[in-house]
Design a protein around this motif. Structure first.
Motif, mmCIF file in Angstrom:
data_model
loop_
_atom_site.group_PDB
_atom_site.id
_atom_site.type_symbol
_atom_site.label_atom_id
_atom_site.label_comp_id
_atom_site.label_asym_id
_atom_site.label_seq_id
_atom_site.Cartn_x
_atom_site.Cartn_y
_atom_site.Cartn_z
ATOM 1 N N LEU A 205 -81.485 -5.743 1.511
ATOM 2 C CA LEU A 205 -80.183 -6.102 1.333
ATOM 3 C C LEU A 205 -80.049 -7.482 0.706
ATOM 4 C CD1 LEU A 205 -77.313 -5.205 2.008
ATOM 5 C CD2 LEU A 205 -77.508 -6.267 4.253
ATOM 6 N N ALA A 206 -80.562 -8.448 1.112
ATOM 7 C CA ALA A 206 -80.535 -9.797 0.808
ATOM 8 C C ALA A 206 -80.881 -9.796 -0.652
ATOM 9 C CB ALA A 206 -81.500 -10.827 1.525
ATOM 10 N N PHE A 210 -78.475 -10.515 -3.953
ATOM 11 C CA PHE A 210 -78.956 -11.765 -4.913
ATOM 12 C C PHE A 210 -78.821 -11.282 -6.364
ATOM 13 C CE2 PHE A 210 -81.753 -14.358 -7.098
ATOM 14 C CZ PHE A 210 -81.487 -15.786 -6.477
ATOM 15 N N SER A 211 -79.291 -10.129 -6.497
ATOM 16 C CA SER A 211 -79.027 -9.743 -7.868
ATOM 17 C C SER A 211 -77.664 -9.153 -8.460
ATOM 18 C CB SER A 211 -80.142 -7.896 -8.144
ATOM 19 O OG SER A 211 -81.405 -8.606 -7.662
ATOM 20 N N MET A 215 -73.951 -14.091 -3.691
ATOM 21 C CA MET A 215 -74.673 -15.264 -3.119
ATOM 22 C C MET A 215 -74.499 -15.474 -1.587
ATOM 23 S SD MET A 215 -77.245 -15.629 -5.329
ATOM 24 C CE MET A 215 -77.515 -15.596 -6.923
ATOM 25 N N GLU A 216 -73.050 -15.521 -1.481
ATOM 26 C CA GLU A 216 -72.909 -15.745 0.074
ATOM 27 C C GLU A 216 -73.155 -14.779 1.064
ATOM 28 O OE1 GLU A 216 -69.159 -17.652 2.568
ATOM 29 O OE2 GLU A 216 -68.652 -17.167 0.524
ATOM 30 N N LEU A 217 -73.166 -13.500 0.479
ATOM 31 C CA LEU A 217 -73.750 -12.290 1.212
ATOM 32 C C LEU A 217 -75.264 -12.350 1.375
ATOM 33 C CD1 LEU A 217 -71.154 -9.518 0.097
ATOM 34 C CD2 LEU A 217 -71.356 -10.481 2.402
ATOM 35 N N ALA A 218 -75.712 -12.568 0.080
ATOM 36 C CA ALA A 218 -77.347 -12.650 0.065
ATOM 37 C C ALA A 218 -77.900 -13.803 0.931
ATOM 38 C CB ALA A 218 -77.855 -13.241 -1.293
ATOM 39 N N ALA A 242 -79.830 -19.222 -3.084
ATOM 40 C CA ALA A 242 -78.534 -18.679 -2.704
ATOM 41 C C ALA A 242 -77.360 -19.517 -2.173
ATOM 42 C CB ALA A 242 -78.733 -17.378 -1.775
ATOM 43 N N LEU A 243 -78.011 -20.121 -1.394
ATOM 44 C CA LEU A 243 -77.068 -21.248 -0.621
ATOM 45 C C LEU A 243 -76.541 -22.177 -1.765
ATOM 46 C CD1 LEU A 243 -79.151 -21.994 2.585
ATOM 47 C CD2 LEU A 243 -76.804 -20.918 2.597
#
Length: 604
Positions: A205-206, A210-211, A215-218, A242-243
């Motif tokens: 999922l991360a 990311f792809s 990025m916040e969800l990643a 991501a952060l």
């Protein structure tokens, strides 16, 4: 869907797992094994490892302890040691249905597809086991950027059972590779609640988010994943990236610090530290970490940008130039770093190189602001023709831009080109509220003695900018020699703004023209009350000080200002006054006092 090939696994020393063996407290092997299984059920992986190592200390061939130890390291995300222990369990012929999926997962995170391919040779008659091993082989091909192989393997995984957990995970990866990220994320989300597959699903999922550049969800998914597998530093690095991507630099820096304790020279971690320090305006540290990142292989453009901009903020222009030049060709002309580089190159004397670069660049790559500002820099150093060339280029990009047309007029004017006035008229036609064009047009018309036209331009400003309107009217009347009318206009400006320096200065000029020198002195002194550094007023007073009737009034004013402010303009003014009066002793005395004061301040 690529999980960043550049993010090579951070190989952890076996020593990280050391020091875990504690006193067995005389427990039997069966008691330690029972403790370990309970700890694993409670997600107390560290405690489980201690119990298992106590068993292996007594019985190195205990196959159950060996397998559970490998599983424990999988749960931590400690792939190097997990692979070693699980291979031992496999060698001892531990249940392949249990050991092979975990061993394949360890190989996958180590990006060892050949290791997984060897495992496949042993499971050809077991569809369920083959599906799990092929799943991790397909994921490894993604890591190795072998997308065609990955697609083929994921298709096979799904064909072996699309309703199984690995079949669904394989389908989620297929959606991700085909940029159908929402569908992939939906499948991964459903599997997170499964205790057996929660970590695998969270990781998927991360990486899906990311792809998808979400990025916040990643980051949220990576954080949850790392709570399960805290030693998976490859994914911790992706969490930090991501952060940083959504500017959560405080948390990103914490993750980067964690990684750098293990790998101080990690390029990405140093880059993130640089970004975090830059966001905090700590340019010295930002430059240090960015330069550390640049030293490593595969440094990204952002490291050069942070290093260059930080060096610029620290006034290290040559260093900034070096860093930004390293990535110049990879930056568009609209990129702020490319624009800063052009600015720095002007400051360092590369004006000809900048001009050649900009004049030869395709118009579609440029913007008018960059060209206009560059033209202004060229104009400052007397390269009028080059400046005009860039302004003409800007005009081709935005032919309706009134400011560009206005700047064309200014350059024509400087080149004594009679067509300049038409450019100002055209600029005002495109934008009637361009006051700078109105100002120059009115004065040029007055210079050509086209007074009625000049007044028309000035009068059009009265509703929008009355101060400028009456200032222009006063200037036009002055040009005509109608001093009384000129004074009325400038006094109307002062009625609107009693501190309008331009109006007061012009009234001083008119007073001089009328030979009312005492009033002229008063006007210039009034300006210095508003702006003590107004050099034109200081110069005018120094000129008037040659008149003996005014000398005492001007000297007293200069002395009072110096006694009150001790400012550099006041010091220069009084020193110049005494030089004009040829009183060199007093001039020297004032200069020496000022110098002594300056040296005292500098030594503090």
């Amino acid at each position: 869907m690529n999980s960043k090939k550049s993010l090579l696994p951070l190989v952890l020393s076996v020593a990280l797992a050391g020091g875990l063996v504690s006193c067995s407290q005389n427990k039997t092997i069966e008691e330690n094994l029972n403790d370990a299984q309970i700890y694993l059920q409670q997600n107390k992986t560290g405690e489980a490892i201690i119990s298992l190592k106590n068993i292996l200390k007594e019985d190195a061939n205990n196959i159950e302890a060996r397998f559970l130890l490998g599983k424990s390291y999988i749960n931590q995300g400690n792939w190097v040691v997990a692979e070693k222990e699980l291979n031992r369990a496999k060698k001892y012929n531990y249940d392949s249905n249990l050991v092979y999926p975990l061993l394949a997962e360890a190989f996958s995170h180590l990006e060892d597809s050949s290791g997984i391919e060897l495992l496949l040779n042993d499971v050809v008659d077991n569809n369920s086991l083959e599906q799990s091993v092929r799943y991790f082989l397909a994921v490894t091909y993604v890591y190795e950027e072998a997308e065609i192989k990955a697609l083929s393997e994921f298709d096979t995984v799904v064909s072996l059972g699309e309703d199984t957990a690995y079949g669904q995970l394989g389908q989620a990866w297929l959606y991700g590779i085909r940029k159908q990220f929402d569908k992939g994320a939906e499948i991964a989300n459903k599997l997170i609640e499964s205790e057996l597959y929660s970590a695998i699903s969270l990781e998927l999922l991360a990486k899906t988010y990311f792809s998808a550049k979400k990025m916040e969800l990643a980051a949220k998914s990576f954080k949850a994943y790392l709570q399960l597998r805290s030693q998976d530093h490859q994914n911790r690095l992706m969490y930090a990236i991501a952060l940083a991507e959504f500017f959560s630099f405080d948390e990103a820096e914490i993750q980067a610090d964690f990684i750098m304790e293990i790998s101080p020279n990690n390029v990405i971690a140093n880059q993130i530290k640089a970004q975090a320090r830059f966001a905090a305006n700590d340019f010295k540290e930002a430059k240090k970490f960015a330069e550390n990142a640049i030293k490593g292989p595969g440094a990204q453009a952002v490291s050069y940008i942070v290093a260059g901009v930080s060096a610029y903020q620290l006034n290290q222009l040559e260093v900034a130039h070096t860093h930004l030049m390293s990535i110049k060709d990879s930056l568009s002309y609209q990129h702020p770093a490319r624009k800063l580089l052009i600015q720095i190159r002007f400051q360092l004397g590369y004006s000809d190189e900048n001009f050649n670069d900009l004049s030869n660049a395709p118009n579609n790559d440029l913007d008018t602001l960059l060209l206009s500002e560059s033209a202004q820099e060229l104009f400052k150093i007397g390269k009028i023709n080059e400046a005009e060339n860039l302004i003409d280029k800007a005009n081709k990009i935005e032919p309706e831009n009134a400011r560009i047309i206005y700047r064309q007029g200014v350059l024509k004017l400087l080149n004594k080109d009679d067509s300049a006035i038409e450019f100002f008229k055209l600029a005002l036609k495109k934008n009637p509220e361009l006051d700078a064009a109105s100002l120059i047009l009115a004065m040029e018309l007055a210079e050509d003695k086209k007074y009625n036209e000049a007044f028309d331009v000035a009068n059009e400003l009265q509703n929008r900018n009355p101060q400028l309107a009456f200032s222009l009217i006063g200037a036009i009347y002055n040009h005509q020699g109608k001093l009384a009318e000129s004074k009325k206009a400038f006094n109307r400006v002062l009625a609107l703004n009693e501190k309008h320096i331009g109006a007061i200065y012009n009234l001083g000029i008119i007073a001089q023209q009328e030979n009312d020198l005492d009033s002229a002195v008063t006007y210039y002194q009034q300006i210095l009350d508003i702006n003590p550094q107004h050099l034109l007023s200081i110069k005018a007073l120094l000129t008037l000080s040659r008149d003996k009737a005014l000398q005492e009034k001007i000297k007293q004013d200069f002395e009072n200002r110096l006694a009150t402010t001790q400012s550099e303009p006041a010091t220069i003014a009084l020193t110049e006054y005494y030089l004009i009066q040829q009183d060199y002793s007093k001039a020297k005395s004032i200069a020496m006092v000022a110098l002594k004061s300056h040296l005292q301040v500098s030594s503090c």
